[in-house]
Design a protein around this motif. Structure first.
Motif, PDB file in Angstrom:
ATOM      1  N   ASP A 149       0.849  -1.395  -0.098  1.00  0.00           N
ATOM      2  CA  ASP A 149      -0.545   0.022   0.195  1.00  0.00           C
ATOM      3  C   ASP A 149       1.195   1.742   0.144  1.00  0.00           C
ATOM      4  O   ASP A 149       1.868   1.258   0.112  1.00  0.00           O
ATOM      5  CB  ASP A 149      -0.684  -0.073   0.916  1.00  0.00           C
ATOM      6  CG  ASP A 149      -0.336   0.084   2.353  1.00  0.00           C
ATOM      7  OD1 ASP A 149       0.705   0.571   2.621  1.00  0.00           O
ATOM      8  OD2 ASP A 149      -0.814   0.223   3.791  1.00  0.00           O
ATOM      9  N   LEU A 156       0.739  -6.690   1.760  1.00  0.00           N
ATOM     10  CA  LEU A 156      -0.425  -6.969   1.665  1.00  0.00           C
ATOM     11  C   LEU A 156      -1.091  -8.305   0.653  1.00  0.00           C
ATOM     12  O   LEU A 156      -1.712  -8.734   1.132  1.00  0.00           O
ATOM     13  CB  LEU A 156      -1.279  -5.874   0.470  1.00  0.00           C
ATOM     14  CG  LEU A 156      -1.446  -4.426   0.689  1.00  0.00           C
ATOM     15  CD1 LEU A 156      -2.024  -2.910   0.059  1.00  0.00           C
ATOM     16  CD2 LEU A 156      -1.783  -3.834   2.709  1.00  0.00           C
ATOM     17  N   PRO A 177      -5.864 -13.664  -0.685  1.00  0.00           N
ATOM     18  CA  PRO A 177      -6.041 -12.365  -1.271  1.00  0.00           C
ATOM     19  C   PRO A 177      -6.931 -11.767  -2.194  1.00  0.00           C
ATOM     20  O   PRO A 177      -6.939 -10.733  -2.014  1.00  0.00           O
ATOM     21  CB  PRO A 177      -5.005 -12.503  -1.754  1.00  0.00           C
ATOM     22  CG  PRO A 177      -4.659 -13.130  -2.838  1.00  0.00           C
ATOM     23  CD  PRO A 177      -5.214 -14.608  -1.907  1.00  0.00           C
ATOM     24  N   PRO A 214     -10.271 -11.924  -2.184  1.00  0.00           N
ATOM     25  CA  PRO A 214     -11.477 -10.825  -1.703  1.00  0.00           C
ATOM     26  C   PRO A 214     -11.008  -9.750  -1.902  1.00  0.00           C
ATOM     27  O   PRO A 214     -12.123  -8.368  -1.940  1.00  0.00           O
ATOM     28  CB  PRO A 214     -11.625 -11.673  -0.494  1.00  0.00           C
ATOM     29  CG  PRO A 214     -11.747 -12.747  -1.200  1.00  0.00           C
ATOM     30  CD  PRO A 214      -9.949 -12.984  -1.540  1.00  0.00           C
ATOM     31  N   GLU A 215     -10.051  -8.975  -0.817  1.00  0.00           N
ATOM     32  CA  GLU A 215      -9.865  -7.468  -0.888  1.00  0.00           C
ATOM     33  C   GLU A 215      -8.513  -7.019  -2.596  1.00  0.00           C
ATOM     34  O   GLU A 215      -8.892  -6.002  -1.935  1.00  0.00           O
ATOM     35  CB  GLU A 215      -9.290  -7.502   0.349  1.00  0.00           C
ATOM     36  CG  GLU A 215      -8.668  -6.105   1.086  1.00  0.00           C
ATOM     37  CD  GLU A 215      -8.132  -6.252   2.690  1.00  0.00           C
ATOM     38  OE1 GLU A 215      -8.044  -4.938   2.786  1.00  0.00           O
ATOM     39  OE2 GLU A 215      -8.119  -6.944   2.552  1.00  0.00           O
ATOM     40  N   HIS A 216      -7.924  -7.989  -2.990  1.00  0.00           N
ATOM     41  CA  HIS A 216      -7.020  -7.711  -3.631  1.00  0.00           C
ATOM     42  C   HIS A 216      -7.445  -8.170  -4.963  1.00  0.00           C
ATOM     43  O   HIS A 216      -6.428  -7.491  -6.003  1.00  0.00           O
ATOM     44  CB  HIS A 216      -5.927  -7.309  -2.972  1.00  0.00           C
ATOM     45  CG  HIS A 216      -5.632  -7.054  -1.476  1.00  0.00           C
ATOM     46  ND1 HIS A 216      -5.726  -5.678  -1.651  1.00  0.00           N
ATOM     47  CD2 HIS A 216      -5.421  -8.086  -0.879  1.00  0.00           C
ATOM     48  CE1 HIS A 216      -5.101  -5.521  -0.175  1.00  0.00           C
ATOM     49  NE2 HIS A 216      -5.203  -6.649   0.407  1.00  0.00           N
TER      50      HIS A 216
END
Length: 142
Positions: free
Chosen positions: A78, A84, A113, A115-117
């Motif tokens: 980030d 991340l 990873p 779902p978020e990325h």
């Protein structure tokens, strides 16, 4: 680390280029990327064939060979530098069956990873021109 590409929402993909960076990634992400990095680097080094038999010249070109021959180890960060996700792609970012479908992408503690990325992973896929779908790249799916 070497810059690879930008991703949405102020995230960036970087290539891990040293064993120390891989060790730091392992600590921050709570997974074993350092072990895999070390093994793949050793495998790439073992495949190097010197262009000369002159002892002091035998390592000329070895680091470039290793960089070309070993898989790409990448980290998604980030804007504050927090890790991340971690990815391992085939050498030069080209599809290969050697990695069981071509890639491995995991989050902290080997979590999923996607779902978020997913959008950041899609940016990486676009950058290398290869599919990085969850079904083939996330090894711990149930």
């Amino acid at each position: 680390m070497e810059y690879v590409c930008d991703a949405p929402h102020n995230r960036t993909w970087f290539r891990l280029v040293t064993e120390g960076e891989a060790a730091t990634e392992s600590l921050e992400m709570r997974h074993a990327v350092e072990k895999h990095y070390r093994r793949e680097r050793e495998r790439a080094a073992d495949s190097f064939h010197p262009a000369t038999t002159v002892f002091i010249e035998q390592d000329i070109g070895k680091e470039d060979h290793i960089k070309r021959a070993m898989p790409l180890f990448l980290t998604l960060r980030d804007e504050e530098g927090n890790a991340l996700a971690t990815a391992m792609l085939p050498p030069r970012g080209r599809s290969s069956q050697d990695l069981g479908g071509g890639c491995i992408i995991v989050g902290p503690g080997n979590a999923d990873p996607y779902p978020e990325h997913a959008d950041a992973i899609a940016a990486l896929a676009d950058h290398f021109g290869m599919p990085l779908d969850r079904a083939n790249c996330y090894p711990y799916r149930r």
